[in-house]
Design a protein around this motif. Structure first.
Motif, short mmCIF file in Angstrom:
data_model
loop_
_atom_site.label_atom_id
_atom_site.label_comp_id
_atom_site.label_asym_id
_atom_site.label_seq_id
_atom_site.Cartn_x
_atom_site.Cartn_y
_atom_site.Cartn_z
N UNK A 130 -20.80 -3.02 13.28
CA UNK A 130 -21.66 -2.15 12.46
C UNK A 130 -20.85 -0.88 12.16
N UNK A 131 -20.70 -0.58 10.88
CA UNK A 131 -19.87 0.53 10.43
C UNK A 131 -20.75 1.55 9.72
N UNK A 132 -20.69 2.80 10.16
CA UNK A 132 -21.54 3.86 9.62
C UNK A 132 -20.74 4.88 8.82
N UNK A 133 -21.29 5.31 7.70
CA UNK A 133 -20.83 6.52 7.01
C UNK A 133 -22.06 7.38 6.74
N UNK A 134 -21.90 8.68 6.84
CA UNK A 134 -23.08 9.51 6.62
C UNK A 134 -22.85 10.98 6.88
N UNK A 135 -23.97 11.73 6.90
CA UNK A 135 -23.94 13.19 7.02
C UNK A 135 -22.85 13.75 6.11
N UNK A 136 -22.96 13.41 4.84
CA UNK A 136 -21.92 13.73 3.87
C UNK A 136 -21.85 15.23 3.60
N UNK A 153 -20.03 11.78 9.83
CA UNK A 153 -20.68 11.03 10.91
C UNK A 153 -19.70 10.11 11.64
N UNK A 154 -18.59 9.74 10.97
CA UNK A 154 -17.74 8.71 11.56
C UNK A 154 -16.25 8.95 11.30
N UNK A 155 -15.80 8.72 10.06
CA UNK A 155 -14.36 8.67 9.79
C UNK A 155 -13.72 10.04 9.61
N UNK A 156 -14.49 11.04 9.16
CA UNK A 156 -13.92 12.34 8.84
C UNK A 156 -13.16 12.37 7.54
N UNK A 157 -13.24 11.29 6.76
CA UNK A 157 -12.50 11.17 5.51
C UNK A 157 -13.34 11.61 4.31
N UNK A 158 -12.66 12.12 3.29
CA UNK A 158 -13.31 12.33 1.99
C UNK A 158 -13.42 10.96 1.34
N UNK A 190 -10.37 6.86 1.28
CA UNK A 190 -11.20 5.79 1.85
C UNK A 190 -10.63 4.42 1.50
N UNK A 191 -10.13 4.27 0.28
CA UNK A 191 -9.51 3.01 -0.11
C UNK A 191 -8.32 2.69 0.80
N UNK A 192 -7.48 3.69 1.07
CA UNK A 192 -6.33 3.47 1.96
C UNK A 192 -6.78 3.10 3.37
N UNK A 193 -7.86 3.74 3.82
CA UNK A 193 -8.43 3.41 5.14
C UNK A 193 -8.87 1.95 5.18
N UNK A 194 -9.54 1.49 4.12
CA UNK A 194 -10.01 0.11 4.06
C UNK A 194 -8.85 -0.88 3.92
N UNK A 195 -7.81 -0.49 3.20
CA UNK A 195 -6.62 -1.35 3.09
C UNK A 195 -5.98 -1.54 4.46
#
Length: 257
Positions: A130-136, A153-158, A190-195
């Motif tokens: 389960x992967x969360x993104x939030x509190x933008x 909330x999670x990655x700290x990434x833009x 975020x794209x680089x993170x997912x790659x």
């Protein structure tokens, strides 16, 4: 309250007249954003791209914190401003002139509460089940004239980019504005993170998601005129207005082309 320091008004007016394509009589007022919400509808084509790399939005688990505007699926609320440095609050300020309809994000960030959860196919992407993104946290970049939305909330990434389609629609007597539609797309970070996560799962030909539109949003905000104790530094005013004016000029040339 129109007791804004004349030195600030004259300074901003001179800066705008020098750098921005505005009428000479523009005298923008500085406002504090005090609250509101961001209503969101997810883009089915964007969701299909995410599903292809192993991320499926769990609609039932979305943590929404506000009532969405009509036509939207869910909403995140904007945190109120906070005078306590230990309490996270909204810090966004903007400049607006009613006579010329001049609007410019000035400083700070809009803090949103709420999260989106993804069910993860771990055979396709190396992330928790389960992967969360939030509190933008939304912040304006005068170099690109876009807003970036950071996942706190999670990655700290833009993780998302959003370019406003134009000025908000203002209701000054009620101290509210709305902006619709806001197109939300996946950022380069975020794209680089997912790659990297696809490569870690053994995918030899990872899918690039940068620029994929993931949602359509509507912003609704409340605001008040900033107090005289919150006068921005002249240097920061000049830097923001100069960069934003240059971006506006580039944007106009692109639209004309």
């Amino acid at each position: 309250m129109r007791n804004y320091p004349l030195s600030l008004l004259f300074g901003l007016t001179a800066t705008i007249a020098l750098y921005a394509p505005l009428p000479a009589q523009a005298q923008p007022i500085l406002y504090d954003e005090t609250g509101g919400k961001e209503s969101i509808t997810l883009d089915p084509d964007g969701l299909a791209v995410l599903e292809s790399i192993g991320l499926s939005v769990n609609i039932d688990s979305i943590e929404q914190t506000a009532e969405p505007a009509p036509g939207f699926s869910f909403a995140f609320s904007v945190l109120p401003r906070s005078s306590d440095p230990n309490v996270l609050g909204n810090t966004f300020q903007f400049l607006y002139d009613e006579e010329t309809d001049f609007f410019l994000p000035f400083s700070g960030s809009t803090e949103l509460t709420g999260s989106i959860f993804f069910d993860v196919d771990t055979t396709k992407i190396d992330l928790p089940p389960v992967f969360e993104i939030g509190d933008l946290s939304a912040r304006f970049d005068p170099a690109t004239f876009e807003f970036s939305l950071t996942d706190t909330a999670n990655t700290g990434l833009a993780i998302f980019d959003s370019q406003p389609p134009g000025n908000p629609v203002f209701d000054l007597p009620n101290q509210t504005w709305s902006l619709d539609p806001l197109l939300i797309s996946i950022s380069e970070d975020f794209s680089n993170f997912l790659i990297d996560a696809q490569l870690a799962a053994g995918v030899t030909d990872p899918i690039v998601t940068e620029g994929v539109q993931i949602a359509i949003a509507r912003g609704d905000r409340t605001f008040v005129e900033a107090g005289s104790t919150q006068v921005p530094e002249p240097g920061s005013a000049l830097a923001v207005l100069t960069a934003a004016s240059a971006a506006l000029a580039v944007g106009k040339r692109r639209r004309c082309a």
